[in-house]
Design an enzyme around this catalytic site. Structure first.
Site, PDB file in Angstrom:
ATOM      1  N   PHE A  75       1.221  -1.683   0.415  1.00 23.65           N
ATOM      2  CA  PHE A  75      -0.250   0.319   0.335  1.00 23.65           C
ATOM      3  C   PHE A  75       1.080   0.983   0.281  1.00 23.65           C
ATOM      4  O   PHE A  75       1.907   1.421   1.148  1.00 23.65           O
ATOM      5  CB  PHE A  75      -0.971  -0.237   1.032  1.00 23.65           C
ATOM      6  CG  PHE A  75      -1.655   1.036   1.678  1.00 23.65           C
ATOM      7  CD1 PHE A  75      -3.153   0.786   1.208  1.00 23.65           C
ATOM      8  CD2 PHE A  75      -1.517   2.006   2.240  1.00 23.65           C
ATOM      9  CE1 PHE A  75      -3.552   2.091   0.904  1.00 23.65           C
ATOM     10  CE2 PHE A  75      -2.285   3.316   2.193  1.00 23.65           C
ATOM     11  CZ  PHE A  75      -3.361   3.079   1.375  1.00 23.65           C
ATOM     12  N   GLU A 117      12.389   4.080   1.541  1.00 28.41           N
ATOM     13  CA  GLU A 117      11.975   4.100   2.395  1.00 28.41           C
ATOM     14  C   GLU A 117      13.015   4.601   3.386  1.00 28.41           C
ATOM     15  O   GLU A 117      12.321   4.773   4.648  1.00 28.41           O
ATOM     16  CB  GLU A 117      11.056   3.084   2.442  1.00 28.41           C
ATOM     17  CG  GLU A 117      10.580   3.169   1.632  1.00 28.41           C
ATOM     18  CD  GLU A 117       9.003   4.503   1.363  1.00 28.41           C
ATOM     19  OE1 GLU A 117       9.421   5.305   2.137  1.00 28.41           O
ATOM     20  OE2 GLU A 117       9.329   4.858  -0.046  1.00 28.41           O
TER      21      GLU A 117
HETATM   22  C1  SIN Z   1       4.887   5.882   0.439  1.00 26.53           C
HETATM   23  O1  SIN Z   1       4.703   6.819  -0.485  1.00 26.53           O
HETATM   24  O2  SIN Z   1       4.100   4.779   0.473  1.00 26.53           O
HETATM   25  C2  SIN Z   1       5.619   5.978   1.219  1.00 26.53           C
HETATM   26  C3  SIN Z   1       5.951   7.694   1.578  1.00 26.53           C
HETATM   27  C4  SIN Z   1       6.769   8.217   0.739  1.00 26.53           C
HETATM   28  O3  SIN Z   1       7.507   7.242  -0.340  1.00 26.53           O
HETATM   29  O4  SIN Z   1       6.606   9.393   0.226  1.00 26.53           O
END
Ligand code: SIN
Length: 192
Positions: free
Chosen positions: A24, A99
């Protein structure tokens, strides 16, 4: 917790024995995949809201001047709309690196437009992570965004791209739209 969550995520190994699984995405993962996926579809998760409360020292800011990016914050009764990707575990090397500034993998159930649900993974930066910035007034968040840039580009691009992607999904997200509107206003005022 250290800034770099890569190793912690590798050791978590949730669903590592699956050939395929759902991921997700709720932030940059909505508008920029950057990895191979089998299919993708909008999906919702329950009990969370998006907030610009996470620092970005590696993508949209620097260690000296971090930008702000979204994470999920617990909010019972709320629904968060994002983009779900069906992927193979091979993508997690890439995602753990992308991440790594405080986000950890968590198991999460998600619901698709036809009402069916799937278990999958989501990256969340929780309040105990070293890059957490926390709540601030929208004006202060926008000012930080307008002033920040990092190896992945200006922080404003993240905010404006995410707002556009959320609008395209018809997502309700007052916080993200407000941050984008205030950021746009600050940028317009900066222009000659
Ligand atoms: C995501 O997009 O699910 C995590 C946060 C990001 O990488 O901006």
């Amino acid at each position: 917790m250290s800034f770099d969550t890569t190793e912690a995520n590798r050791q978590t190994a949730i669903f590592d024995d699956h050939d395929e699984l759902w991921l997700f995405g709720y932030g940059s993962l909505i508008y920029k995949a950057g990895f191979d996926y089998i299919e993708r579809a909008p999906a919702t998760i329950e009990g969370w809201v998006r907030r610009y409360w996470q620092g970005s020292h590696d993508h949209r800011g620097t260690p000296e001047a971090p930008g702000r990016v979204v994470t999920l914050v617990e909010a019972p009764g709320e629904t968060c709309l994002g983009m779900a990707y069906r992927v193979t575990p091979a993508v997690f090397d890439y995602l753990d690196h992308r991440e790594k500034n405080g986000y950890l993998r968590f198991a999460q159930a998600m619901t698709f437009a036809d009402g069916h649900t799937e278990k999958g993974l989501v990256y969340i930066a929780t309040p105990d992570n070293a890059a957490w910035l926390g709540e601030a007034r929208i004006e202060a968040i926008a000012a930080q965004v307008a002033a920040s840039t990092g190896p992945s580009g200006p922080n404003r691009d993240y905010v404006l791209n995410l707002a556009d992607a959320l609008a395209a999904l018809d997502a309700k997200d007052a916080h993200c739209y407000l941050v984008a509107d205030r950021t746009r206003a600050l940028i317009d005022n900066q222009s000659p």
